[in-house]
Design an enzyme around this catalytic site. Structure first.
Site, PDB file in Angstrom:
ATOM      1  N   ARG A   1     -21.683  -1.452   3.215  1.00 29.43           N
ATOM      2  CA  ARG A   1     -21.073  -2.759   3.481  1.00 29.43           C
ATOM      3  C   ARG A   1     -21.289  -3.181   4.933  1.00 29.43           C
ATOM      4  NH1 ARG A   1     -14.862  -4.063   2.036  1.00 29.43           N
ATOM      5  NH2 ARG A   1     -14.344  -2.719   3.796  1.00 29.43           N
TER       6      ARG A   1
ATOM      7  N   ARG B   1       0.823  -1.215   0.000  1.00 28.05           N
ATOM      8  CA  ARG B   1       0.000   0.000   0.000  1.00 28.05           C
ATOM      9  C   ARG B   1       0.853   1.260   0.000  1.00 28.05           C
ATOM     10  NH1 ARG B   1      -4.930  -2.399   2.571  1.00 28.05           N
ATOM     11  NH2 ARG B   1      -6.639  -0.916   2.391  1.00 28.05           N
TER      12      ARG B   1
ATOM     13  N   ARG C   1     -18.198  -2.287   9.845  1.00 32.00           N
ATOM     14  CA  ARG C   1     -16.828  -2.087  10.356  1.00 32.00           C
ATOM     15  C   ARG C   1     -16.670  -0.628  10.751  1.00 32.00           C
ATOM     16  NH1 ARG C   1     -12.920  -4.595   5.738  1.00 32.00           N
ATOM     17  NH2 ARG C   1     -11.842  -2.659   6.164  1.00 32.00           N
TER      18      ARG C   1
END
Ligand code: AMP
Length: 214
Positions: A127, A88, A160
């Site tokens: 999500r 990343r 989350r």
């Protein structure tokens, strides 16, 4: 075969990883999943990672490289790996490249999932994820059969922390400033295949599998 599944958060890397692993026969190494496992187990590493993850920031390179190094030394990683969420930063990419080359390996292909920011935002804010096995759902497009219960393992399905509205925008900023440059590095040193990931999951899967064999 060593494959990097690349793209912004919410591009569908975790979803497509299953198809890639089945096609190529390599284990799935997701640094995000490793951090979340540590967090569930309440380890020191998990707590450290949480302090960055909950703000949409990257965990420092030295910690990431250590956990990836440990994972890569496990026997099942000897014949290749699917990297998801790693590298990343350009620094992580260069270290990975050196690590693979020292073992006579290289990144064979980078599959770059391309999705506009607005689509990422809509996907991530809807999500929902299983607290226990990490399975991913979506309020509108892929709800679990029983509300709030994981189809796969029966544990709770929740949002989350890092999928909350503000944190999603922060993660996108982090992606553009620190992670997108990895793609420039990759284009100059390995094969990169761009895949339009703003289409049905099954169509993305076909394109990803084609990218692996081309
Ligand atoms: P993911 O599930 O891949 O979206 O990762 C969730 C979070 O874990 C990220 O927003 C980062 O805070 C952290 N993380 C995962 N992988 C890395 C990595 N390679 N380098 C730094 N931080 C990471």
């Amino acid at each position: 075969m060593d494959v990097i599944l690349f793209g912004p958060p919410g591009a569908g890397k975790g979803t497509q990883a299953v198809a890639v692993c089945n096609t190529v026969g390599v284990p799935h190494v997701s640094t995000g999943d490793i951090f979340r496992r540590h967090l569930r187990e309440g380890t020191e590493l998990g707590l450290l990672a949480k302090s960055f993850m909950s703000k949409g920031e990257l965990v420092p390179d030295e910690t990431v490289v250590e956990i990836v190094g440990t994972r890569l030394s496990e026997p099942d990683a000897a014949g290749g790996v699917l990297f998801d969420g790693f590298p990343r930063t350009v620094n992580q990419a260069v270290l990975l490249d050196g690590w693979l080359r020292a073992r006579g390996r290289k990144v064979d292909v980078v599959v770059n999932l391309v999705v506009p920011d607005e689509v990422v935002h809509a996907r991530l804010s809807g999500r929902r994820s299983c607290l226990s096995c990490g399975a991913s759902y979506h309020l509108l497009h892929l709800p679990p059969a029983v509300d709030g219960v994981c189809d796969r393992c029966g544990a709770a399905v929740v949002q989350r922390d890092d999928d909350s509205d503000d944190t999603v925008w922060r993660r996108l900023e982090t992606y553009h400033s620190q992670t997108a440059p990895v793609l420039e590095w990759a284009r100059s040193s390995c094969r990169v295949v761009d895949v339009d990931a703003n289409q049905a999951i099954s169509d993305v899967r076909l394109a990803v599998v084609a990218a692996l064999s081309s």
